[in-house]
Design an enzyme around this catalytic site. Structure first.
Site, PDB file in Angstrom:
ATOM      1  N   HIS A  95      -7.457  -1.391  -4.426  1.00 34.00           N
ATOM      2  CA  HIS A  95      -6.077  -1.793  -4.747  1.00 34.00           C
ATOM      3  C   HIS A  95      -5.895  -3.261  -4.357  1.00 34.00           C
ATOM      4  CE1 HIS A  95      -1.731  -2.073  -4.637  1.00 34.00           C
ATOM      5  NE2 HIS A  95      -1.706  -1.013  -5.416  1.00 34.00           N
ATOM      6  N   GLU A  97      -3.631  -4.737  -2.891  1.00 33.21           N
ATOM      7  CA  GLU A  97      -3.156  -4.945  -1.511  1.00 33.21           C
ATOM      8  C   GLU A  97      -4.316  -4.851  -0.514  1.00 33.21           C
ATOM      9  OE1 GLU A  97      -0.026  -2.008  -1.711  1.00 33.21           O
ATOM     10  OE2 GLU A  97       1.042  -3.296  -3.125  1.00 33.21           O
ATOM     11  N   GLU A 167      -3.923  -3.202 -12.902  1.00 34.42           N
ATOM     12  CA  GLU A 167      -2.677  -3.521 -12.213  1.00 34.42           C
ATOM     13  C   GLU A 167      -2.566  -5.032 -12.047  1.00 34.42           C
ATOM     14  OE1 GLU A 167      -1.202   0.046  -9.759  1.00 34.42           O
ATOM     15  OE2 GLU A 167      -2.567  -1.076  -8.499  1.00 34.42           O
ATOM     16  N   GLY A 173       5.231  -4.247  -7.556  1.00 34.75           N
ATOM     17  CA  GLY A 173       6.356  -4.290  -6.632  1.00 34.75           C
ATOM     18  C   GLY A 173       7.329  -5.434  -6.896  1.00 34.75           C
ATOM     19  N   SER A 213       5.098  -1.941 -11.460  1.00 35.51           N
ATOM     20  CA  SER A 213       6.500  -1.736 -11.808  1.00 35.51           C
ATOM     21  C   SER A 213       6.709  -0.786 -12.982  1.00 35.51           C
ATOM     22  CB  SER A 213       7.208  -3.079 -12.051  1.00 35.51           C
ATOM     23  OG  SER A 213       7.136  -3.887 -10.892  1.00 35.51           O
TER      24      SER A 213
HETATM   25  P1  PGA Z   1       4.642  -0.597  -8.101  1.00 33.77           P
HETATM   26  O1  PGA Z   1       3.183  -0.427  -7.456  1.00 33.77           O
HETATM   27  O2  PGA Z   1       4.793   0.530  -9.093  1.00 33.77           O
HETATM   28  O3  PGA Z   1       5.583  -0.478  -6.953  1.00 33.77           O
HETATM   29  O4  PGA Z   1       4.661  -1.931  -8.764  1.00 33.77           O
HETATM   30  C1  PGA Z   1       2.075  -0.015  -8.209  1.00 33.77           C
HETATM   31  C2  PGA Z   1       0.845  -0.014  -7.344  1.00 33.77           C
HETATM   32  O5  PGA Z   1       0.711  -0.915  -6.516  1.00 33.77           O
HETATM   33  O6  PGA Z   1      -0.023   0.887  -7.455  1.00 33.77           O
END
Ligand code: PGA
Length: 251
Positions: A95, A97, A167, A173, A213
Site C-alpha cells: 500500500h 502508505e 491506487e 483519502g 476515494s
Molecule cells: P480511500 O483509501 O478510499 O480513503 O481513498 C483507499 C486506500 O488507501 O486503500
C-alpha cells in the site's frame, strides 16, 4: 468472467465493538449481493473479532500487511502463516502508505507477496503514481516498474492467483477520484503488461481493483469500466451505508 471484489481497507481505525457492528452490517449486505465478493481488511487485533462475526457467511477476511519471513526474531511483525491461521484469505501488500511511511520498496513488496502466496494467501498488490509523477507524464513507467518489481521471478501459476490494486496516491483519502477514463487507461495498461508477460489467459483472470476515494457517488461509473474489477475502499469502508452502497454498485 472475473467476479468483482469489493475490499474494505479499515487502515488504523475502529475498536472491537465498532468492528463487530460494522462487520455484522456488511455481512448482511453481502448475503444479498450474490456475484460480488466482499472482503474486510481490519487491523491485526480486530481480525479475530471480525472473523467470528462474519463466520460461515460470504464475507472474506484479509490483513493489511505481512512480514516476509516465516517466523523468528522479528519483534512486532506478523507472518503469513499466522494470518492464514487466523482465517485470512487475503493480505494487502505494498500500500502506498506502507511505501511512504515505512520505506517499503518494490523488492519488499515482492518478498511479502511471495510469503503470502506460499502460505496460501492471495496478495493484493498495490501500485500507483504520486501527483508529481502523474503531472510529469511518468504514470505508465512508474506503474510498470512497480508491477514488474513485485512480480519478478513469480511463477505463472502464482501470478494467476494475485489481485492488483491501482491506487493513484493523489486520490487516496483526498476526496479526489480518478475519472473512470483515467483509471481505465491505467487498468488497461496493467492488463496489457500482464498479457505481454504471462499471456492472455492469465491476464484475463487477474482482478485489478481501483482505489482512491471510491464512494457511493462514483463507484458505479468506475466499476462499469471494462478493466476495473472491483474496489479497494478506505474511508467509505468505515461507514456501513456507504460500503453497502458500493457493494450494490458492483452488482
Ligand atoms: P480511500 O483509501 O478510499 O480513503 O481513498 C483507499 C486506500 O488507501 O486503500
Amino acid at each position: 468472467m472475473r467476479t468483482p471484489l469489493i475490499a474494505g481497507n479499515w487502515k488504523m481505525n475502529l475498536l472491537r465493538d465498532e468492528a463487530r457492528s460494522l462487520s455484522e452490517a456488511i455481512a448482511a449486505t453481502a448475503k444479498e449481493a450474490d456475484g460480488v465478493e466482499v472482503l474486510l481488511c481490519p487491523p491485526f487485533p480486530l481480525l479475530d473479532t471480525v472473523r467470528r462475526t462474519i463466520d460461515a457467511g460470504p464475507v472474506a477476511l484479509g490483513a493489511q500487511n505481512v512480514h516476509n519471513e516465516p517466523s523468528g526474531a522479528f519483534t512486532g511483525e506478523v507472518s503469513a502463516a499466522m494470518l492464514a491461521d487466523t482465517g485470512c484469505e487475503y493480505v494487502i501488500v505494498g500500500h502506498s502508505e506502507r511505501r511512504q511511511y515505512f520505506g517499503e520498496t518494490d523488492a519488499t513488496v515482492r518478498h511479502k507477496a511471495n510469503a503470502a502466496l506460499e502460505a496460501g494467501l492471495t496478495p493484493i498488490i498495490c501500485v500507483g503514481e504520486t501527483l508529481d509523477e502523474r503531472e510529469d507524464g511518468s504514470t505508465p513507467k512508474v506503474v510498470e516498474r512497480q508491477i514488474s518489481g513485485a512480480l519478478e521471478r513469480l511463477k505463472p501459476e502464482d501470478v494467476r492467483r494475485i489481485v492488483i490494486a491501482y491506487e493513484p496516491v493523489w486520490a487516496i483519502g483526498t476526496g479526489k477520484t480518478a475519472t473512470p477514463e483515467t483509471a481505465q487507461e491505467v487498468h488497461a495498461l496493467i492488463r496489457g503488461w500482464l498479457k505481454r508477460e504471462y499471456g492472455g489467459a492469465i491476464a484475463d483472470t487477474i482482478r485489478i481493483l481501483y482505489g482512491g476515494s471510491m464512494k457511493p457517488a462514483n463507484a458505479e461509473e468506475l466499476l462499469a469500466e471494462r478493466d476495473i474489477d472491483g474496489g479497494l475502499v478506505g474511508g467509505a469502508s468505515l461507514k456501513a451505508d456507504d460500503f453497502s452502497a458500493i457493494i450494490r454498485a458492483a452488482l
